[in-house]
Design an enzyme around this catalytic site. Structure first.
Site, mmCIF file in Angstrom:
data_model
loop_
_atom_site.group_PDB
_atom_site.id
_atom_site.type_symbol
_atom_site.label_atom_id
_atom_site.label_comp_id
_atom_site.label_asym_id
_atom_site.label_seq_id
_atom_site.Cartn_x
_atom_site.Cartn_y
_atom_site.Cartn_z
ATOM 1 N N ARG A 42 5.065 -12.794 9.815
ATOM 2 C CA ARG A 42 5.754 -11.565 9.457
ATOM 3 C C ARG A 42 7.070 -11.490 10.202
ATOM 4 O O ARG A 42 7.282 -12.157 11.212
ATOM 5 C CB ARG A 42 4.878 -10.343 9.689
ATOM 6 N N LYS B 294 4.458 0.356 9.696
ATOM 7 C CA LYS B 294 4.497 1.623 8.970
ATOM 8 C C LYS B 294 3.925 2.754 9.810
ATOM 9 O O LYS B 294 4.454 3.856 9.830
ATOM 10 C CB LYS B 294 3.699 1.490 7.679
ATOM 11 N N GLU C 137 0.872 -1.166 0.000
ATOM 12 C CA GLU C 137 0.000 0.000 0.000
ATOM 13 C C GLU C 137 0.916 1.225 0.000
ATOM 14 O O GLU C 137 1.801 1.318 0.847
ATOM 15 C CB GLU C 137 -0.876 -0.012 1.262
HETATM 16 P P1 ATP Z 1 2.692 -2.361 8.195
HETATM 17 O O1 ATP Z 1 2.056 -3.311 9.143
HETATM 18 O O2 ATP Z 1 4.138 -2.088 8.444
HETATM 19 O O3 ATP Z 1 1.915 -1.107 7.980
HETATM 20 P P2 ATP Z 1 1.499 -3.489 5.922
HETATM 21 O O4 ATP Z 1 1.291 -4.930 5.962
HETATM 22 O O5 ATP Z 1 0.328 -2.627 6.164
HETATM 23 O O6 ATP Z 1 2.731 -3.112 6.813
HETATM 24 P P3 ATP Z 1 1.669 -3.334 3.099
HETATM 25 O O7 ATP Z 1 2.116 -2.202 2.257
HETATM 26 O O8 ATP Z 1 0.252 -3.726 3.057
HETATM 27 O O9 ATP Z 1 2.124 -2.998 4.574
HETATM 28 O O10 ATP Z 1 2.596 -4.597 2.848
HETATM 29 C C1 ATP Z 1 2.884 -5.129 1.599
HETATM 30 C C2 ATP Z 1 3.255 -6.559 1.770
HETATM 31 O O11 ATP Z 1 4.361 -6.689 2.655
HETATM 32 C C3 ATP Z 1 2.114 -7.353 2.355
HETATM 33 O O12 ATP Z 1 1.965 -8.531 1.612
HETATM 34 C C4 ATP Z 1 2.549 -7.634 3.763
HETATM 35 O O13 ATP Z 1 2.043 -8.843 4.214
HETATM 36 C C5 ATP Z 1 4.070 -7.652 3.639
HETATM 37 N N1 ATP Z 1 4.671 -7.278 4.909
HETATM 38 C C6 ATP Z 1 4.490 -6.134 5.604
HETATM 39 N N2 ATP Z 1 5.167 -6.165 6.757
HETATM 40 C C7 ATP Z 1 5.814 -7.351 6.800
HETATM 41 C C8 ATP Z 1 6.673 -7.992 7.750
HETATM 42 N N3 ATP Z 1 7.030 -7.401 8.889
HETATM 43 N N4 ATP Z 1 7.141 -9.223 7.445
HETATM 44 C C9 ATP Z 1 6.804 -9.831 6.299
HETATM 45 N N5 ATP Z 1 6.001 -9.286 5.376
HETATM 46 C C10 ATP Z 1 5.501 -8.062 5.608
HETATM 47 MG MG MG Z 2 -1.369 -3.658 4.740
#
Ligand code: ATP
Ligand code: MG
Length: 584
Positions: free
Chosen positions: A282, A292, A57
């Site tokens: 994760r 984030k 995102e």
């Molecule tokens: P955050 O929780 O940091 O805001 P998010 O999951 O909202 O991260 P996205 O931009 O939606 O951020 O993430 C893109 C991809 O990266 C998704 O498929 C998510 O599952 C993966 N991702 C995000 N954080 C991690 C993590 N700590 N470990 C592994 N994969 C991750």
């Molecule tokens: Mg997300």
């Protein structure tokens, strides 16, 4: 554990690693997702295709947790001769910006991956998603609900109590179609109604209690402008985007496990192509945070100096700190892919970094806390150029010349006035080797009126040029040094972990109170060997005995260099492993 896949058939990324194998690099470990894909290939489930996607995102910068997902998705694409799409999940017009899109693309490329022509935006599918929503309504599987957000929450029930049906749930297809069209045309205000799936208000899985599919947001979108005032929810948009793109394996993190039922329900109800969602744990790392939302707060509250502050776990921060893409990929491979959440010791990340930097970094000499040394028996005005080896790990990196003269700098803590016997550095009357130069003996420490040592008077032995004595006499210590007349004055920033507790995310305390007060220390007046004047922004070096450093990519100005300490030389991970008796 050895992958059944021939590593020589892998794509670019892995080939580069094979040209530069580390002492302890091995073939990719098997993990459960590889097993699933292997089985699907055997059973011909997707005609042997493997298509993954990385769906960020664009509401912030990528961090090392995303790197895990990038390495996994792009890595599997390459490994199985398939591909990986980069898809911006831009369904929320409020928080998304083009700046983030650009940084995400740059970071994925920097990590060494390539999406080729497969760059997509969920917003490109808004028309098709709208059509799918209409189709669900026509099938009696979605309805426009006019309850308020608060009422919807109330009606939803709890984990122990079933939800209640909305009084609007029984609206007919025609009415729903008309209302939904009116939603799209701006006929309602935000929050006045939502489109919901009609599933099961008593489902034990809360996600299935008539989840919202579309909501009204009268906001400008960074790509579609004001064409839309209704935006699809993540759960609706995501599975459909996967389906539209022909994704085979849709990998996501564990918090989406409950959403899988909805993912499957939407695709099955519409009876369209159905990729498979697979969840993995994760990445969490000690001494930092990988969320984030929390990273944004560090930036906006100016606790750090922007997204690329070298203490940040963002890809841009790690890059500016001096991390290499190879080190990050190696780390992501080693941590593996599991189904249970855990927290990885940051020492492992730093270990991967040191392994890589050790192989590739030219050695140089730099003095961070200078102490002047005068070689009394060395002629004034004379300069000699001495041969220094650029990297003992890699003879092909050659040699350079380092100037030597009568006045030098050494590190303040390489001298002690009342030195114990085991202090193998310089002290009055003691002899040490200056790296690549001569043996010197300290004759006197000169002090100022406050009693501080400001200068050492030494003599050198001209017969020890190059660092060995022809009479076989040994010295225990070898010091790094810089010729005063030739030194490059620089600012050096020493970085340490951002947080002073292992798991800041789990702490009840305010994040700001957990920041490591020593996470950044700025040293002015450092004296570096003159070859560093040619260092380009981002160039990496090992300062002998001190650690790995890189020329800062933002603050370096001609004649005013700034170097960041990437890592010290102390490999705590290797020590931890040794203690566990696992070192190999
Ligand atoms: P955050 O929780 O940091 O805001 P998010 O999951 O909202 O991260 P996205 O931009 O939606 O951020 O993430 C893109 C991809 O990266 C998704 O498929 C998510 O599952 C993966 N991702 C995000 N954080 C991690 C993590 N700590 N470990 C592994 N994969 C991750
Ligand atoms: Mg997300």
């Amino acid at each position: 554990m050895v992958s059944k896949n021939d590593p020589s058939k892998k794509g670019d990324v892995d080939k580069r690693d094979l040209n530069n194998p580390g002492e302890d690099e091995k073939s990719a470990p098997v993990h459960f997702i590889r097993h699933v894909i292997d089985d699907d290939i055997t059973s011909d489930k997707y005609n042997g295709r493997v298509v993954t996607r990385f769906p960020p995102e664009p509401n912030g910068y990528l961090h090392i947790g995303h790197a895990k997902s990038i390495c996994l998705n792009f890595g599997l694409g390459l490994e199985y001769g398939g591909k990986c799409h980069l898809r911006f999940d831009d369904t929320n017009p409020e928080k998304e910006e083009t700046e983030y899109v650009d940084s995400i693309k740059a970071d994925v490329k920097w990590l060494g991956f390539n999406w080729g022509n497969d760059l997509y935006y969920t917003s490109d599918y808004f028309d098709r998603l709208y059509e799918y929503a209409l189709e669900l309504i026509r099938r009696g599987k979605a309805y426009v609900d006019s309850l308020s957000a608060e009422q919807i929450r109330e009606y939803r029930g709890t984990l122990t109590e079933p939800g209640r049906k909305s009084p609007y749930r029984s609206r007919g297809v025609e009415e729903n179609l008309a209302l939904f069209e009116q939603m799209r045309d701006g006929g309602f205000s935000e929050g006045q109604c939502v489109l919901r799936a009609k599933i099961d208000m008593a489902s034990p899985n809360m996600v299935m209690r008539d989840p919202a599919l579309y909501r009204i947001r009268k906001k400008n979108h960074h790509r579609t402008g004001d064409k839309w005032c209704i935006y699809p929810m993540y759960d609706f948009a995501h599975c459909l985007s996967d389906s539209i793109e022909g994704i085979t394996h849709s990998l996501c993190t564990l918090e989406f496990t409950n959403n899988r039922e909805l993912y499957d329900w939407i695709l099955d109800t519409l009876a369209i192509y159905h990729p498979q969602q697979i969840e993995f744990a994760r990445l969490n790392i000690t001494r930092t945070i990988l969320s984030k939302r929390k990273l944004i707060s560090l930036v906006s509250e100016k606790i750090v100096d922007g997204w690329d502050d070298p203490r940040m776990p963002t890809i841009s921060g790690l890059k500016r700190r001096g991390y290499t893409p190879e080190a990050i990929r190696d780390f992501c491979e080693r941590i593996g892919v599991a189904k249970r959440d855990s927290i990885v010791d940051i020492a492992l990340l730093e270990h991967c970094l040191r392994q890589n930097l050790n192989r590739r970094s030219p050695r140089v000499m730099g003095v961070l806390h200078p102490l002047k040394v005068v070689i009394e028996n060395y002629p004034e005005g004379k300069t000699e150029y001495l041969d220094a080896i650029n990297n003992p790990e890699d003879p092909s990196m050659g040699k350079r010349s380092v100037p030597f003269s009568r006045q030098l700098y050494i590190e303040q803590d390489d001298f002690m006035e009342d030195a114990p016997k085991k202090f193998f550095r310089l002290a009055p009357g003691r002899e040490v080797r200056l790296r690549y130069a001569y043996f010197i003996t300290c004759r006197e420490a000169v002090k100022n009126e406050r009693g501080e040592i400001i200068e050492l008077r030494c003599t050198y032995d001209p017969k020890t040029r190059g660092g060995d004595a022809p009479d076989g006499r040994k010295v225990k210590g070898t010091l790094h040094w810089v010729s005063a007349a030739h030194a490059l004055e620089a600012t050096v920033r020493l970085y340490d972990h951002l947080f002073s507790v292992d798991d800041p995310a789990a702490s009840a305390d305010e994040l700001t109170s957990l920041i490591n007060p020593r996470s950044m220390e700025t040293l002015d007046g450092c004296m570096l060997e003159p070859s560093l004047a040619a260092a380009t922004p981002g160039a990496r070096f090992q300062f002998e005995r001190l650690g790995y450093f890189c020329a800062d990519s933002r603050l370096c100005l001609p004649g005013k260099p700034v170097f960041n300490r990437t890592a010290t030389l102390r490999d705590t991970w290797a020590r931890i492993q040794k203690k566990k008796g696992k070192a190999g």
